[in-house]
Design a protein around this motif. Structure first.
Motif, short mmCIF file in Angstrom:
data_model
loop_
_atom_site.label_atom_id
_atom_site.label_comp_id
_atom_site.label_asym_id
_atom_site.label_seq_id
_atom_site.Cartn_x
_atom_site.Cartn_y
_atom_site.Cartn_z
N LEU A 46 -1.09 -6.81 -7.47
CA LEU A 46 -0.74 -5.19 -7.50
C LEU A 46 -1.25 -4.60 -8.76
CD1 LEU A 46 2.36 -5.44 -5.46
CD2 LEU A 46 0.54 -3.73 -5.08
N GLY A 47 -0.88 -5.02 -9.40
CA GLY A 47 -1.14 -5.01 -11.46
C GLY A 47 -2.60 -3.93 -11.56
N LEU A 48 -3.07 -5.04 -11.14
CA LEU A 48 -4.51 -4.82 -11.49
C LEU A 48 -5.38 -3.70 -10.27
CD1 LEU A 48 -7.42 -5.98 -11.94
CD2 LEU A 48 -7.98 -7.53 -9.85
N ASP A 49 -4.59 -3.50 -9.29
CA ASP A 49 -4.93 -2.40 -8.49
C ASP A 49 -4.73 -0.98 -9.30
OD1 ASP A 49 -6.04 -3.31 -6.31
OD2 ASP A 49 -3.70 -3.72 -5.47
N MET A 50 -2.71 -1.62 -10.47
CA MET A 50 -3.19 -0.55 -11.08
C MET A 50 -3.87 -0.41 -12.39
SD MET A 50 1.66 -0.60 -11.69
CE MET A 50 1.52 0.60 -12.53
N ILE A 51 -3.99 -0.83 -12.58
CA ILE A 51 -6.00 -1.10 -14.07
C ILE A 51 -6.35 -0.35 -13.46
CG2 ILE A 51 -7.15 -2.44 -15.05
CD1 ILE A 51 -4.50 -4.43 -15.71
N LEU A 52 -6.92 -0.53 -12.46
CA LEU A 52 -8.12 0.24 -11.58
C LEU A 52 -7.96 2.15 -11.76
CD1 LEU A 52 -9.64 -1.94 -8.77
CD2 LEU A 52 -9.91 -1.71 -11.06
N VAL A 53 -6.74 1.78 -11.32
CA VAL A 53 -6.02 3.77 -10.90
C VAL A 53 -6.23 4.10 -12.14
CG1 VAL A 53 -4.12 5.16 -10.83
CG2 VAL A 53 -4.57 3.03 -9.01
N LEU A 67 0.97 -0.78 -0.13
CA LEU A 67 -0.01 0.09 0.08
C LEU A 67 1.15 1.39 -0.19
CD1 LEU A 67 -2.72 1.43 0.10
CD2 LEU A 67 -2.95 1.35 2.59
N GLY A 68 2.24 1.65 1.06
CA GLY A 68 2.89 2.26 0.72
C GLY A 68 3.45 2.62 -0.38
N SER A 69 3.44 1.40 -1.36
CA SER A 69 4.55 1.30 -2.57
C SER A 69 3.45 2.39 -3.96
CB SER A 69 4.52 0.42 -3.26
OG SER A 69 4.06 -0.34 -3.04
N LEU A 70 1.70 1.96 -3.47
CA LEU A 70 0.74 2.27 -4.23
C LEU A 70 1.02 3.82 -3.96
CD1 LEU A 70 -1.11 1.63 -6.42
CD2 LEU A 70 -2.50 1.59 -4.63
N LEU A 71 0.55 4.61 -2.91
CA LEU A 71 0.35 5.48 -2.21
C LEU A 71 1.85 6.56 -3.04
CD1 LEU A 71 -0.70 5.91 1.15
CD2 LEU A 71 -2.19 5.58 -1.29
N GLY A 72 3.20 6.00 -2.87
CA GLY A 72 4.19 6.73 -3.38
C GLY A 72 4.13 6.37 -4.28
#
Length: 370
Positions: free
Chosen positions: A343-350, A149-154
């Motif tokens: 994590l790749g799916l999270d990036m796709i959603l963003v 989560l910290g990397s995603l927010l970063g």
């Protein structure tokens, strides 16, 4: 004693355009006659001419209007004639559909399946190669906890900061290019922007290490180390990202600035408006969709960048792309491949949220700048 009568002159004997005979016109009888006389009218059918073509008696449509009967293969909807697309027209789109399905559809399907499934050994009594696959949400939950989560927010923080700075500086450069009277300067600036916007990865990281690194030329000449400069930090990575984001913003903004009509500026000047008032009430509202769309594009570009950050900072700056690479390669923990897919799916959603904002803005900008 009576005056001699003036002879009556028949106007039909005078030369002139022939008249078409419709009916025999009766006239009043002359004195001394018992029956009325009929004055014949010259019939124009006796004159030679081209043969008469028999046509339909239906009224013709006026000029500028559409015919009541549409041509074969067309439809008339709302007074506008539209040609129907046959099955062959879709064959031209088939290669694009196949390309998108193979290179986008298959990886996306594999990512979705890997993010929500778990593969485990079949259990006692089963062959060693036998496995069972079940649905689970543990991978998605783990991708939104702890260092992931910290990397995603970063990544979101770095992308937002670089997009904002790159957007402001890119607009200023684009305005200078548009208002310049030198065609050579405009051509050189746009050409350089097209090259620098696509210059990234390991070559860009090496160029900055050689110039602004610890032993870089500029660092040694300017003694930047004493000033607290560190290329291998969040600030240094921001500077590196601006190197290719500013040219990208220039390429996006120049067509929008060219779309501002000179008549709008002249009308505002004639109405007594200052340049600040023109940009506040006319220029910025018209350019707002393009500017916001450019910021969204910069955000997406910075959010998906990986090679430059991996070669420059490694794992010192937490970024989601670096975490995905570590999870897939097993540098930190093994068996985290499904977490990397999550994590790749999270990036796709963003990215989907970013495109949901970008596409309506581009359509609105195109309508304003027509």
């Amino acid at each position: 004693m009576t005056a001699p009568a003036t002879p009556h002159r028949d106007t039909d004997d005078t030369p002139g355009p022939p008249r078409r005979e419709k009916d025999t016109v009766p006239t009043a009888p002359h004195p001394g006659t018992d029956s009325p006389s009929a004055t014949p009218v010259r019939d124009t059918d006796d004159t030679p001419g081209p043969p008469h073509r028999e046509t339909d008696t239906a009224p013709r449509p006026e000029r500028g209007t559409l015919s009541a009967s549409p041509r074969p293969g067309t439809d008339t909807v709302g007074g506008t004639r539209r040609r129907r697309r046959g099955p062959r027209a879709w064959l031209a789109v088939l290669p694009l559909v196949l390309f998108a399905g193979v290179f986008f559809g298959l990886p996306l399907t594999a990512l979705l399946l890997g993010a929500v499934t778990r593969t485990e050994p079949a259990g006692p009594g089963a062959p060693e190669s036998a496995t069972t696959t079940s649905l689970t949400g543990d991978h998605l939950a783990l991708s939104l906890q702890g260092p992931y989560l910290g990397s995603l927010l970063g990544s979101v923080q770095l992308s937002a900061l670089t997009a904002l700075l790159g957007g402001v500086l890119g607009v200023l450069v684009a305005q200078a290019v548009v208002t310049s009277r030198s065609g050579t300067l405009r051509t050189a600036a746009l050409t350089a922007s097209g090259v620098l916007a696509n210059f990234g990865g390991v070559p860009l990281a090496f160029a900055f290490i050689a110039t602004l690194g610890i032993s870089g030329v500029v660092t040694q000449l300017g003694d930047l180390g004493a000033l607290g400069w560190d290329l291998y930090s969040f600030t240094g990575l921001t500077v590196v990202y601006l190197y290719f984001l500013i040219p990208l913003m220039v390429l996006v903004t120049v067509p929008a600035l060219d779309g501002l009509r000179p008549q709008w500026r002249e009308a505002a000047r004639n109405a007594g408006a200052t340049p600040w008032q023109f940009w506040r009430y006319v220029g910025l509202p018209v350019l707002a969709p393009s500017l916001l769309g450019g910021l969204v594009l910069l955000f997406g570009t910075a959010f998906a960048a990986h090679a430059t950050a991996a070669a420059l900072v490694g794992g010192s700056v937490p970024l989601v792309t670096l975490k995905i690479a570590d999870a897939l390669s097993g540098n930190v923990l093994t068996g985290q491949e499904n977490v990397a897919l999550a994590l790749g799916l999270d990036m796709i959603l963003v990215a989907a949220l970013v495109m949901a904002v970008y596409l309506p803005l581009t359509r609105r900008s195109a309508r304003w700048l027509r």
